[in-house]
Design a protein around this motif. Structure first.
Motif, PDB file in Angstrom:
ATOM      1  N   GLY A 125       0.797  -1.213   0.000  1.00 19.46           N
ATOM      2  CA  GLY A 125       0.000   0.000   0.000  1.00 19.46           C
ATOM      3  C   GLY A 125       0.832   1.267   0.000  1.00 19.46           C
ATOM      4  O   GLY A 125       0.357   2.336  -0.379  1.00 19.46           O
ATOM      5  N   LYS A 126       2.103   1.177   0.420  1.00 19.87           N
ATOM      6  CA  LYS A 126       2.995   2.331   0.384  1.00 19.87           C
ATOM      7  C   LYS A 126       3.520   2.502  -1.037  1.00 19.87           C
ATOM      8  O   LYS A 126       3.520   1.575  -1.839  1.00 19.87           O
ATOM      9  N   ASP A 127       4.003   3.698  -1.352  1.00 20.48           N
ATOM     10  CA  ASP A 127       4.438   4.011  -2.715  1.00 20.48           C
ATOM     11  C   ASP A 127       5.438   2.998  -3.269  1.00 20.48           C
ATOM     12  O   ASP A 127       5.277   2.500  -4.387  1.00 20.48           O
ATOM     13  N   THR A 128       6.485   2.695  -2.479  1.00 20.14           N
ATOM     14  CA  THR A 128       7.512   1.798  -2.991  1.00 20.14           C
ATOM     15  C   THR A 128       6.965   0.404  -3.276  1.00 20.14           C
ATOM     16  O   THR A 128       7.314  -0.208  -4.276  1.00 20.14           O
ATOM     17  N   ALA A 129       6.096  -0.098  -2.412  1.00 18.77           N
ATOM     18  CA  ALA A 129       5.478  -1.408  -2.651  1.00 18.77           C
ATOM     19  C   ALA A 129       4.599  -1.364  -3.897  1.00 18.77           C
ATOM     20  O   ALA A 129       4.545  -2.329  -4.662  1.00 18.77           O
ATOM     21  N   ARG A 130       3.930  -0.254  -4.107  1.00 15.86           N
ATOM     22  CA  ARG A 130       3.087  -0.117  -5.291  1.00 15.86           C
ATOM     23  C   ARG A 130       3.936  -0.091  -6.564  1.00 15.86           C
ATOM     24  O   ARG A 130       3.561  -0.680  -7.585  1.00 15.86           O
ATOM     25  N   PHE A 131       5.098   0.576  -6.515  1.00 12.37           N
ATOM     26  CA  PHE A 131       5.998   0.591  -7.684  1.00 12.37           C
ATOM     27  C   PHE A 131       6.444  -0.836  -8.009  1.00 12.37           C
ATOM     28  O   PHE A 131       6.463  -1.242  -9.171  1.00 12.37           O
ATOM     29  N   GLY A 174       5.738  -3.703 -11.283  1.00 17.39           N
ATOM     30  CA  GLY A 174       6.737  -4.383 -12.096  1.00 17.39           C
ATOM     31  C   GLY A 174       8.124  -3.781 -12.062  1.00 17.39           C
ATOM     32  O   GLY A 174       9.011  -4.234 -12.785  1.00 17.39           O
ATOM     33  N   SER A 175       8.362  -2.777 -11.238  1.00 16.93           N
ATOM     34  CA  SER A 175       9.689  -2.174 -11.168  1.00 16.93           C
ATOM     35  C   SER A 175      10.721  -3.232 -10.773  1.00 16.93           C
ATOM     36  O   SER A 175      10.522  -3.981  -9.827  1.00 16.93           O
ATOM     37  N   ASP A 176      11.826  -3.293 -11.513  1.00 17.15           N
ATOM     38  CA  ASP A 176      12.875  -4.256 -11.200  1.00 17.15           C
ATOM     39  C   ASP A 176      13.703  -3.816 -10.002  1.00 17.15           C
ATOM     40  O   ASP A 176      14.163  -4.639  -9.218  1.00 17.15           O
ATOM     41  N   VAL A 177      13.938  -2.528  -9.878  1.00 16.95           N
ATOM     42  CA  VAL A 177      14.673  -1.968  -8.754  1.00 16.95           C
ATOM     43  C   VAL A 177      13.895  -0.764  -8.261  1.00 16.95           C
ATOM     44  O   VAL A 177      13.502   0.088  -9.056  1.00 16.95           O
ATOM     45  N   THR A 178      13.682  -0.694  -6.967  1.00 18.89           N
ATOM     46  CA  THR A 178      12.997   0.449  -6.373  1.00 18.89           C
ATOM     47  C   THR A 178      13.893   1.015  -5.285  1.00 18.89           C
ATOM     48  O   THR A 178      14.406   0.268  -4.463  1.00 18.89           O
ATOM     49  N   VAL A 179      14.099   2.314  -5.315  1.00 18.80           N
ATOM     50  CA  VAL A 179      14.964   2.963  -4.342  1.00 18.80           C
ATOM     51  C   VAL A 179      14.144   3.960  -3.543  1.00 18.80           C
ATOM     52  O   VAL A 179      13.416   4.770  -4.116  1.00 18.80           O
ATOM     53  N   LEU A 180      14.245   3.891  -2.235  1.00 16.45           N
ATOM     54  CA  LEU A 180      13.675   4.900  -1.358  1.00 16.45           C
ATOM     55  C   LEU A 180      14.845   5.748  -0.883  1.00 16.45           C
ATOM     56  O   LEU A 180      15.734   5.261  -0.188  1.00 16.45           O
ATOM     57  N   HIS A 181      14.875   6.973  -1.309  1.00 18.86           N
ATOM     58  CA  HIS A 181      15.977   7.840  -0.925  1.00 18.86           C
ATOM     59  C   HIS A 181      15.455   8.842   0.090  1.00 18.86           C
ATOM     60  O   HIS A 181      14.713   9.750  -0.243  1.00 18.86           O
ATOM     61  N   SER A 182      15.851   8.649   1.341  1.00 21.07           N
ATOM     62  CA  SER A 182      15.439   9.558   2.404  1.00 21.07           C
ATOM     63  C   SER A 182      16.583  10.525   2.675  1.00 21.07           C
ATOM     64  O   SER A 182      17.592  10.515   1.979  1.00 21.07           O
ATOM     65  N   ASN A 183      16.451  11.333   3.713  1.00 25.54           N
ATOM     66  CA  ASN A 183      17.510  12.282   4.033  1.00 25.54           C
ATOM     67  C   ASN A 183      18.758  11.614   4.587  1.00 25.54           C
ATOM     68  O   ASN A 183      19.818  12.223   4.610  1.00 25.54           O
TER      69      ASN A 183
END
Length: 161
Positions: free
Chosen positions: A47-53, A57-66
């Protein structure tokens, strides 16, 4: 030598203490050190953005925080070969054989285990000839290539423009 050291043990046995001290000791010897912490906690809830990406079908998902960047879809620890470091210290994965495994039973064992790790890690820095033209400023590119060269036994690479 594959320079992956697993630190395993029960909760509050001193695993993190061993890794902290080993990192400091290895850095003093000029080695590039990476750490991996295995957790059973969910860090990418549905349900969070990264899980939705990823669901899309995204092969690599990056969460870039501060303060960090995290990569997902780690169904196995195969990514260890790509980590740009001379030494990789892994906390956990007790059920897998990823490298030399050290069992911690009590925090009082930390200093002895660190000595063993540092002694074995003295063989982890290999001289590899790496020339890149034009000059590559990105240390991550250098170190990833360096790590793969060590893994595959490649002694020299020249990349020309």
């Amino acid at each position: 030598m594959d320079c992956i050291f697993q630190i395993v043990g029960k909760k509050d046995s001193g695993k993190t203490l061993v890794i902290e001290r080993a990192v400091s000791a290895l850095k003093e010897r000029g080695l590039t050190v990476a750490t991996v912490k295995h957790t059973h906690h969910e860090i990418n809830p549905s349900g969070k953005d990264t899980a939705r990406f990823m669901s899309a079908g995204s092969d690599v998902t990056v969460l870039h925080s501060n303060d960090c960047a995290l990569l997902w879809r780690c169904s196995s620890p195969d990514y260890l070969d790509l980590i740009p470091a001379d030494v990789i210290l892994v906390e956990g994965f007790a059920d897998r054989d990823l490298g030399r495994k050290f069992l911690v039973n009590n925090p009082s064992e930390a200093d002895e285990l660190v000595r063993e790790i540092v002694e074995e890690a003295s063989q982890c820095k290999h001289s590899v000839s790496l020339e890149v033209f034009p000059e590559q400023k990105d240390k991550m590119v250098y170190m990833t290539l360096y790590r793969l060269m060590k893994k595959w036994g490649i002694k020299e690479v020249k990349l020309l423009d």
